[in-house]
Write a protein that holds these residues in place. Structure first.
Motif, PDB file in Angstrom:
ATOM      1  N   ASP A 149      33.224   4.538   3.326  1.00  0.00           N
ATOM      2  CA  ASP A 149      34.521   3.983   3.476  1.00  0.00           C
ATOM      3  C   ASP A 149      35.318   3.720   2.364  1.00  0.00           C
ATOM      4  OD1 ASP A 149      33.795   4.031   6.298  1.00  0.00           O
ATOM      5  OD2 ASP A 149      33.005   1.810   6.219  1.00  0.00           O
ATOM      6  N   SER A 150      34.468   3.598   1.191  1.00  0.00           N
ATOM      7  CA  SER A 150      35.562   3.330  -0.012  1.00  0.00           C
ATOM      8  C   SER A 150      36.097   4.697  -0.507  1.00  0.00           C
ATOM      9  CB  SER A 150      34.439   2.810  -1.153  1.00  0.00           C
ATOM     10  OG  SER A 150      33.350   3.627  -1.473  1.00  0.00           O
ATOM     11  N   GLY A 151      35.525   5.796   0.289  1.00  0.00           N
ATOM     12  CA  GLY A 151      36.284   6.970  -0.361  1.00  0.00           C
ATOM     13  C   GLY A 151      35.312   7.681  -1.459  1.00  0.00           C
ATOM     14  N   THR A 152      34.156   7.206  -1.776  1.00  0.00           N
ATOM     15  CA  THR A 152      33.529   7.993  -2.845  1.00  0.00           C
ATOM     16  C   THR A 152      33.075   9.031  -2.294  1.00  0.00           C
ATOM     17  OG1 THR A 152      32.605   5.655  -3.361  1.00  0.00           O
ATOM     18  CG2 THR A 152      31.247   7.478  -4.105  1.00  0.00           C
ATOM     19  N   ASP A 153      32.989  10.215  -3.277  1.00  0.00           N
ATOM     20  CA  ASP A 153      32.290  11.799  -2.911  1.00  0.00           C
ATOM     21  C   ASP A 153      31.532  11.899  -4.332  1.00  0.00           C
ATOM     22  OD1 ASP A 153      31.889  14.226  -2.478  1.00  0.00           O
ATOM     23  OD2 ASP A 153      33.936  14.868  -2.280  1.00  0.00           O
ATOM     24  N   CYS A 154      30.172  11.763  -3.932  1.00  0.00           N
ATOM     25  CA  CYS A 154      29.152  11.901  -4.962  1.00  0.00           C
ATOM     26  C   CYS A 154      28.923  13.524  -5.496  1.00  0.00           C
ATOM     27  CB  CYS A 154      28.012  11.448  -4.476  1.00  0.00           C
ATOM     28  SG  CYS A 154      27.990   9.579  -4.259  1.00  0.00           S
ATOM     29  N   ARG A 155      29.570  14.270  -4.897  1.00  0.00           N
ATOM     30  CA  ARG A 155      29.483  15.905  -4.819  1.00  0.00           C
ATOM     31  C   ARG A 155      29.691  16.336  -6.409  1.00  0.00           C
ATOM     32  NH1 ARG A 155      31.781  18.417   0.493  1.00  0.00           N
ATOM     33  NH2 ARG A 155      33.510  16.702  -0.196  1.00  0.00           N
ATOM     34  N   PRO A 156      30.741  16.098  -6.622  1.00  0.00           N
ATOM     35  CA  PRO A 156      31.221  16.529  -8.107  1.00  0.00           C
ATOM     36  C   PRO A 156      30.047  15.852  -8.960  1.00  0.00           C
ATOM     37  CG  PRO A 156      32.970  15.948  -6.953  1.00  0.00           C
ATOM     38  CD  PRO A 156      32.169  15.386  -6.182  1.00  0.00           C
ATOM     39  N   ARG A 157      29.919  14.651  -9.031  1.00  0.00           N
ATOM     40  CA  ARG A 157      29.237  13.888 -10.236  1.00  0.00           C
ATOM     41  C   ARG A 157      27.719  14.422 -10.150  1.00  0.00           C
ATOM     42  NH1 ARG A 157      29.093   7.363 -11.638  1.00  0.00           N
ATOM     43  NH2 ARG A 157      27.379   7.642 -13.090  1.00  0.00           N
TER      44      ARG A 157
END
Length: 397
Positions: A149-157
């Motif tokens: 919901d916060s818009g986090t995308d962990c894939r790049p990191r």
């Protein structure tokens, strides 16, 4: 066997990477991934040439049970649609798992629309299903819903962290290790940590390259460079700390070459140490724990804020609570090596006098150029000197 494919290094017969891939029944992309994961061990070529593979390494892999099927299964990658089929879930749910950090990409490519397509190891997806089956059915956990919901995308990191960790494992030269860590910092951040321009230029020379060289289009390489940059404050701070530690180790071994220096013995044509066939195992030393935690767990932990380096300031740098003595226009000099405040002083943002920061000076130069050029592309005529005010007053009368 063609003469160009075979050779001898340190008394051992070696073959080119292309021939090793053919003997192992692997495509070029699969072979590069096998080298990156440490499945296939390579050695640096002579005089900075392409890496080569020992013949005994090829024979070892060919002698394994189930060859070549077991070897290809270890490097098999899947996209979102195929990964969802392996886990028995919808592609939408698989994307949510990837964005929340439950699965870590191992590779990527650009499709025809210039969109990034992430690839995952098929074996790791099977491990996720066995380790955390509750993530595949029912309602998503609260921590996952909050993160998405916060818009986090962990894939790049997660992909960036995994890539850097693997390169550090395969690299033994301290300067090459520092160059790997430096990839995660943009030029402005890198210049604040590494003041010497010759050292920054040396990073580009010793940075490990893929076994088949740089491949893909320029758009793909640009996308890789953008995704390699840390974009969160805690990750930027973490990379700066690691770069300082790796740079200190590299400087103790040797100094970066400068114009006119004598070639150092034991280095290749590019100033690099020869790479061993065995993965590099650094000496034990105390390092800060990465704030993001493990990227291979079913429930990745939230990034933790560093506690010993002070509160984070802008761009992930520790906030300066006290002004140092001396000229405020002069950048803060790092303390002597080995002192207790050396690391903190080198992590502080560089303090520039008014108008001397590189970004500010570049913006002012662009503004002056824009003012000198009219919208039609012509420079305005200079106003005549002397008498212009009297002529204007006479005209008004």
């Amino acid at each position: 066997m063609p003469v160009t494919d075979a050779g001898h290094m340190n008394g051992a017969q070696t073959v080119a990477a292309s021939r090793a891939a053919a003997e192992l029944v692997l495509k070029r992309g699969e072979f590069e991934l096998a080298v990156h994961l440490g499945i296939v061990r390579v050695e640096a070529g002579r005089s900075g040439g392409r890496p080569r593979v020992r013949q005994e390494e090829v024979d070892r892999l060919r002698a394994e049970d189930g060859f070549p099927g077991t070897l290809r299964e270890r490097v098999r990658t899947v996209g979102t649609a195929e990964g969802a089929r392996l886990l028995g879930i919808s592609p939408v749910r698989f994307t949510r798992l990837a964005r929340a950090g439950c699965v870590t990409p191992v590779a990527l490519y650009l499709n025809r629309y210039r969109a990034v397509v992430w690839l995952y190891l098929a074996q790791e997806l099977g491990g996720l299903a066995a380790r955390s089956p509750e993530l595949l059915v029912g309602r998503s956990p609260a921590w996952m819903r909050d993160r998405l919901d916060s818009g986090t995308d962990c894939r790049p990191r997660n992909w960036r962290s995994r890539r850097i960790e693997r390169l550090l494992t395969l690299t033994g030269d301290p300067w090459a290790r520092a160059a790997v860590v430096a990839q995660a910092l943009d030029p402005a951040q890198l210049a604040e940590v590494v003041d010497d321009p010759y050292e920054r230029a040396y990073f580009a020379r010793v940075l490990p390259e893929p076994v088949f060289g740089q491949r893909g289009s320029s758009a793909t390489r640009d996308a890789l460079e953008r995704l390699m940059l840390a974009d969160e404050p805690d990750e930027i701070l973490w990379r700066r700390v690691n770069l300082i530690m790796e740079l200190d180790s590299a400087r103790e071994l040797r100094q970066a070459p400068r114009p006119g220096d004598e070639p150092q013995s034991g280095l290749d044509a590019f100033g690099r140490l020869p790479v061993s066939a065995e993965p590099y195992e650094p000496a034990e030393r105390v390092e800060p724990a990465e704030p993001s935690g493990s990227v291979h767990r079913g429930e990745p932990t939230e990034p933790t804020e560093p506690t010993e380096l002070g509160e984070l300031g802008e761009l992930g740098e520790p906030a300066v609570t006290a002004e140092p003595a001396g000229d405020p226009a002069r950048p803060v000099e790092p303390a002597a090596q080995g002192s207790s405040v050396g690391l903190l002083a080198r992590l502080r943002p560089r303090r520039w006098s008014a108008g001397r920061h590189p970004r500010v000076r570049a913006g002012r130069a662009a503004a002056r150029t824009a003012r000198r050029v009219t919208p039609g592309g012509h420079r305005p005529l200079a106003r005549p000197r002397g008498g212009s005010q009297r002529e204007d007053a006479a005209g008004r009368e």
